[in-house]
Enzyme design. Structure first.
Site, PDB file in Angstrom:
ATOM      1  N   SER A 174       0.837  -1.204   0.000  1.00 16.70           N
ATOM      2  CA  SER A 174       0.000   0.000   0.000  1.00 16.70           C
ATOM      3  C   SER A 174       0.867   1.248   0.000  1.00 16.70           C
ATOM      4  O   SER A 174       0.337   2.345   0.004  1.00 16.70           O
ATOM      5  CB  SER A 174      -0.929   0.004   1.209  1.00 16.70           C
ATOM      6  OG  SER A 174      -0.453  -0.766   2.257  1.00 16.70           O
ATOM      7  N   HIS A 182      -3.204  -3.953  -5.461  1.00 21.27           N
ATOM      8  CA  HIS A 182      -3.532  -3.599  -4.074  1.00 21.27           C
ATOM      9  C   HIS A 182      -4.969  -3.992  -3.757  1.00 21.27           C
ATOM     10  O   HIS A 182      -5.909  -3.403  -4.280  1.00 21.27           O
ATOM     11  CB  HIS A 182      -3.309  -2.076  -3.902  1.00 21.27           C
ATOM     12  CG  HIS A 182      -3.503  -1.591  -2.512  1.00 21.27           C
ATOM     13  ND1 HIS A 182      -3.986  -0.349  -2.207  1.00 21.27           N
ATOM     14  CD2 HIS A 182      -3.271  -2.200  -1.327  1.00 21.27           C
ATOM     15  CE1 HIS A 182      -4.051  -0.207  -0.899  1.00 21.27           C
ATOM     16  NE2 HIS A 182      -3.621  -1.317  -0.341  1.00 21.27           N
ATOM     17  N   GLU A 224      -6.997  -2.208  -6.778  1.00 20.02           N
ATOM     18  CA  GLU A 224      -6.310  -1.030  -7.294  1.00 20.02           C
ATOM     19  C   GLU A 224      -5.023  -1.508  -7.969  1.00 20.02           C
ATOM     20  O   GLU A 224      -4.161  -2.072  -7.304  1.00 20.02           O
ATOM     21  CB  GLU A 224      -5.980  -0.162  -6.064  1.00 20.02           C
ATOM     22  CG  GLU A 224      -5.818   1.288  -6.263  1.00 20.02           C
ATOM     23  CD  GLU A 224      -5.633   2.026  -4.926  1.00 20.02           C
ATOM     24  OE1 GLU A 224      -6.047   3.166  -4.848  1.00 20.02           O
ATOM     25  OE2 GLU A 224      -5.072   1.478  -3.952  1.00 20.02           O
ATOM     26  N   ASN A 254      -5.418   5.206  -0.365  1.00 20.66           N
ATOM     27  CA  ASN A 254      -4.689   5.662   0.821  1.00 20.66           C
ATOM     28  C   ASN A 254      -4.276   7.126   0.744  1.00 20.66           C
ATOM     29  O   ASN A 254      -4.043   7.768   1.765  1.00 20.66           O
ATOM     30  CB  ASN A 254      -3.476   4.766   1.084  1.00 20.66           C
ATOM     31  CG  ASN A 254      -3.902   3.460   1.726  1.00 20.66           C
ATOM     32  OD1 ASN A 254      -4.915   3.404   2.418  1.00 20.66           O
ATOM     33  ND2 ASN A 254      -3.154   2.402   1.483  1.00 20.66           N
TER      34      ASN A 254
HETATM   35  N1  3HC Z   1     -16.281 -14.789   2.086  1.00 22.06           N
HETATM   36  C1  3HC Z   1     -17.334 -14.177   1.520  1.00 22.06           C
HETATM   37  N2  3HC Z   1     -18.134 -13.320   2.154  1.00 22.06           N
HETATM   38  C2  3HC Z   1     -17.875 -13.072   3.439  1.00 22.06           C
HETATM   39  C3  3HC Z   1     -16.784 -13.666   4.116  1.00 22.06           C
HETATM   40  C4  3HC Z   1     -15.970 -14.568   3.378  1.00 22.06           C
HETATM   41  N3  3HC Z   1     -14.922 -15.170   3.900  1.00 22.06           N
HETATM   42  N4  3HC Z   1     -16.790 -13.204   5.389  1.00 22.06           N
HETATM   43  C5  3HC Z   1     -17.820 -12.349   5.492  1.00 22.06           C
HETATM   44  N5  3HC Z   1     -18.473 -12.269   4.323  1.00 22.06           N
HETATM   45  C6  3HC Z   1     -19.637 -11.434   3.971  1.00 22.06           C
HETATM   46  C7  3HC Z   1     -20.819 -11.655   4.894  1.00 22.06           C
HETATM   47  O1  3HC Z   1     -21.576 -12.761   4.475  1.00 22.06           O
HETATM   48  C8  3HC Z   1     -21.582 -10.360   4.723  1.00 22.06           C
HETATM   49  O2  3HC Z   1     -22.291 -10.407   3.503  1.00 22.06           O
HETATM   50  P1  3HC Z   1     -23.821  -9.865   3.405  1.00 22.06           P
HETATM   51  O3  3HC Z   1     -23.709  -8.388   3.672  1.00 22.06           O
HETATM   52  O4  3HC Z   1     -24.232 -10.205   2.020  1.00 22.06           O
HETATM   53  O5  3HC Z   1     -24.573 -10.595   4.488  1.00 22.06           O
HETATM   54  C9  3HC Z   1     -20.471  -9.321   4.555  1.00 22.06           C
HETATM   55  O6  3HC Z   1     -19.318 -10.054   4.155  1.00 22.06           O
HETATM   56  C10 3HC Z   1     -20.155  -8.596   5.850  1.00 22.06           C
HETATM   57  O7  3HC Z   1     -19.706  -9.545   6.822  1.00 22.06           O
HETATM   58  P2  3HC Z   1     -20.134  -9.517   8.366  1.00 22.06           P
HETATM   59  O8  3HC Z   1     -21.636  -9.503   8.481  1.00 22.06           O
HETATM   60  O9  3HC Z   1     -19.400 -10.591   9.057  1.00 22.06           O
HETATM   61  O10 3HC Z   1     -19.560  -8.219   8.964  1.00 22.06           O
HETATM   62  P3  3HC Z   1     -20.034  -6.722   8.909  1.00 22.06           P
HETATM   63  O11 3HC Z   1     -21.376  -6.533   8.291  1.00 22.06           O
HETATM   64  O12 3HC Z   1     -19.783  -6.225  10.271  1.00 22.06           O
HETATM   65  O13 3HC Z   1     -18.969  -6.099   7.892  1.00 22.06           O
HETATM   66  C11 3HC Z   1     -16.843  -5.425   7.114  1.00 22.06           C
HETATM   67  C12 3HC Z   1     -17.601  -6.295   8.097  1.00 22.06           C
HETATM   68  C13 3HC Z   1     -17.082  -5.918   5.700  1.00 22.06           C
HETATM   69  C14 3HC Z   1     -15.383  -5.543   7.464  1.00 22.06           C
HETATM   70  C15 3HC Z   1     -17.370  -3.958   7.245  1.00 22.06           C
HETATM   71  O14 3HC Z   1     -17.301  -3.559   8.567  1.00 22.06           O
HETATM   72  C16 3HC Z   1     -16.582  -2.997   6.398  1.00 22.06           C
HETATM   73  O15 3HC Z   1     -16.810  -2.869   5.200  1.00 22.06           O
HETATM   74  N6  3HC Z   1     -15.612  -2.273   7.028  1.00 22.06           N
HETATM   75  C17 3HC Z   1     -14.726  -1.365   6.343  1.00 22.06           C
HETATM   76  C18 3HC Z   1     -13.647  -2.157   5.671  1.00 22.06           C
HETATM   77  C19 3HC Z   1     -12.658  -1.285   4.960  1.00 22.06           C
HETATM   78  O16 3HC Z   1     -12.780  -0.068   4.879  1.00 22.06           O
HETATM   79  N7  3HC Z   1     -11.631  -1.940   4.412  1.00 22.06           N
HETATM   80  C20 3HC Z   1     -10.596  -1.261   3.720  1.00 22.06           C
HETATM   81  C21 3HC Z   1      -9.486  -0.994   4.666  1.00 22.06           C
HETATM   82  S1  3HC Z   1      -8.182  -0.103   3.893  1.00 22.06           S
HETATM   83  C22 3HC Z   1      -7.243  -1.305   3.186  1.00 22.06           C
HETATM   84  O17 3HC Z   1      -7.484  -2.477   3.268  1.00 22.06           O
HETATM   85  C23 3HC Z   1      -6.075  -0.806   2.408  1.00 22.06           C
HETATM   86  C24 3HC Z   1      -4.790  -0.838   3.181  1.00 22.06           C
HETATM   87  O18 3HC Z   1      -3.767  -0.507   2.287  1.00 22.06           O
HETATM   88  C25 3HC Z   1      -4.745   0.106   4.335  1.00 22.06           C
END
Ligand code: 3HC
Length: 285
Positions: free
Chosen positions: A119, A140, A152, A190
Site C-alpha cells: 500500500s 492492491h 487497485e 490511501n
Molecule cells: N467470504 C465471503 N463473504 C464473506 C466472508 C468470506 N470469507 N466473510 C464475510 N463475508 C460477507 C458476509 O456474508 C456479509 O455479507 P452480506 O452483507 O451479504 O450478508 C459481509 O461479508 C459482511 O460480513 P459480516 O456480516 O461478518 O460483517 P459486517 O457486516 O460487520 O462487515 C466489514 C464487516 C465488511 C469488514 C465492514 O465492517 C466494512 O466494510 N468495514 C470497512 C472495511 C474497509 O474499509 N476496508 C478497507 C481498509 S483499507 C485497506 O485495506 C487498504 C490498506 O492498504 C490500508
C-alpha cells in the site's frame, strides 16, 4: 498466456485473504510463508474466513473443501517456479520486498507477472531490481479481501500496457472492480484515507471528542461501515504508521505526519485488532 497457478508470498491479514479469494475462483495457489509456524497461522486464517463464508451462505461446504484442496502451502520460494502469476503480500519493508522481487525474477519464468500488494512501497523501485520491469505492477487488495470489491492496480514507470491489461482481466475474473493508479505513494485510496485517519487520531489527542463519539459520528453521520478509529484497529496501527511515514518521507506534507499517539501505540504493542488491543480492547472477542 493462461493463468492456472498463482503464487502468493505472505499469508498475513492481506495474503491469506488473497489466497482464499484466488483459490475460491478456481486457481491453484502456491502459498509461501517463511516457516512452519507462519504456514499454520496462514492456513488457520484462510480456514476461519472460509468457515465464516460457509456460515453466511457465500459458499457451500463442498466449494470450501475444493478451494482448500487447490492451495499448496510451502516454506520454499523455489516451489513458485511453476506459477503463472505471483502476488507478493509480505511485510511493508522496501528492502525485504526488493530482495524478494530479485529472487522471484530468478525463480519464475521470464513471462510471469510479479505483482505487489503493497500500500506504500514504490512499485517502480521494485520493478527496477527484476529482470522484467515491464511485468511488475501493484495489485492492491482491500481488507477483508474476499468481501471488498476493489482492486487497485498500480502502474510503475516501467509497467507495460499488456501487464495492466492482463492483471485487469485477472482482477475482474475474481469479481473485483479494477481501478488503475500511477505509482504515487498512497495510490488512490490511501492518498485520501491516510490523512483522514491521522486527523481522527489528532482529534483524540486534542480531546475534541471521545473515540466512541468520533466513530459514531462518522458511522452514523456519513454511513461509513466503521468509524476511523475502529478502521485503524482493523487495518493495523503499525501498518497505518508505516504507510504514513512513507507518504511523509516522499511528500513532506504535514497532513501525512504521524501523530505521536500512533507511534506510542506501536511502541506499546497496541497494533489493533490483530494484537488484541488498539484504540479498543479485543482481548475478549
Ligand atoms: N467470504 C465471503 N463473504 C464473506 C466472508 C468470506 N470469507 N466473510 C464475510 N463475508 C460477507 C458476509 O456474508 C456479509 O455479507 P452480506 O452483507 O451479504 O450478508 C459481509 O461479508 C459482511 O460480513 P459480516 O456480516 O461478518 O460483517 P459486517 O457486516 O460487520 O462487515 C466489514 C464487516 C465488511 C469488514 C465492514 O465492517 C466494512 O466494510 N468495514 C470497512 C472495511 C474497509 O474499509 N476496508 C478497507 C481498509 S483499507 C485497506 O485495506 C487498504 C490498506 O492498504 C490500508
Amino acid at each position: 498466456m493462461e493463468i492456472k497457478t498463482v503464487g502468493v508470498v505472505g499469508s498475513g491479514l492481506m495474503g491469506s485473504g488473497i489466497i482464499e479469494t484466488v483459490a475460491r475462483c478456481g486457481y491453484n495457489v502456491v502459498a509461501r510463508e517463511v516457516n512452519d509456524e507462519a504456514v499454520q497461522g496462514g492456513r488457520k486464517r484462510v480456514q476461519t474466513s472460509m468457515g465464516r463464508g460457509v456460515e453466511r451462505g457465500k459458499l457451500s461446504d463442498a466449494e470450501r473443501q475444493q478451494a482448500e484442496s487447490r492451495i499448496t502451502w510451502t516454506t520454499s520460494l523455489g516451489d513458485l517456479s511453476g506459477a503463472d502469476l505471483v502476488i507478493e503480500a509480505i511485510i511493508e519493508n522496501l528492502d525485504a520486498k526488493k530482495d524478494l522481487f530479485q529472487e522471484l525474477s530468478r525463480i519464475t519464468r521470464p513471462d510471469v507477472i510479479i505483482a505487489s500488494n503493497t500500500s506504500s512501497v514504490s512499485i517502480t523501485e521494485l520493478a527496477a531490481v527484476t529482470s522484467r520491469p515491464d511485468k511488475v505492477a501493484g495489485a492492491h487488495f482491500f481488507n477483508p479481501v474476499p468481501v471488498m470489491k476493489l482492486l487497485e492496480l498500480v502502474r510503475a514507470l516501467q509497467t507495460s500496457e499488456e501487464t495492466i491489461a492482463e492483471l485487469r482481466r485477472f482482477g475482474e475474473g475474481l469479481g473485483k472492480t479494477v481501478v488503475v493508479a500511477q505509482d504515487t505513494p498512497g495510490f488512490i485510496v490511501n492518498y485520501l484515507l491516510v490523512p483522514y485517519l491521522l486527523d481522527a487520531v489528532r482529534m483524540v489527542e486534542n480531546g475534541v471528542a471521545s473515540k466512541e463519539d468520533i466513530d459514531a459520528a462518522i458511522h452514523l453521520g456519513l454511513n461509513h461501515p466503521m468509524g476511523p478509529l475502529t478502521l485503524l484497529d482493523f487495518v493495523g496501527i503499525d501498518t497505518t504508521l508505516y504507510i504514513a511515514d512513507v507518504m511523509y518521507e516522499v511528500f513532506r506534507d504535514s497532513k501525512y505526519a504521524a501523530p505521536p499517539l500512533l507511534r506510542k501505540m506501536v511502541a506499546a504493542g497496541y497494533m489493533g485488532r490483530k494484537s488484541g488491543r488498539g484504540f479498543y480492547d479485543y482481548s475478549k472477542s
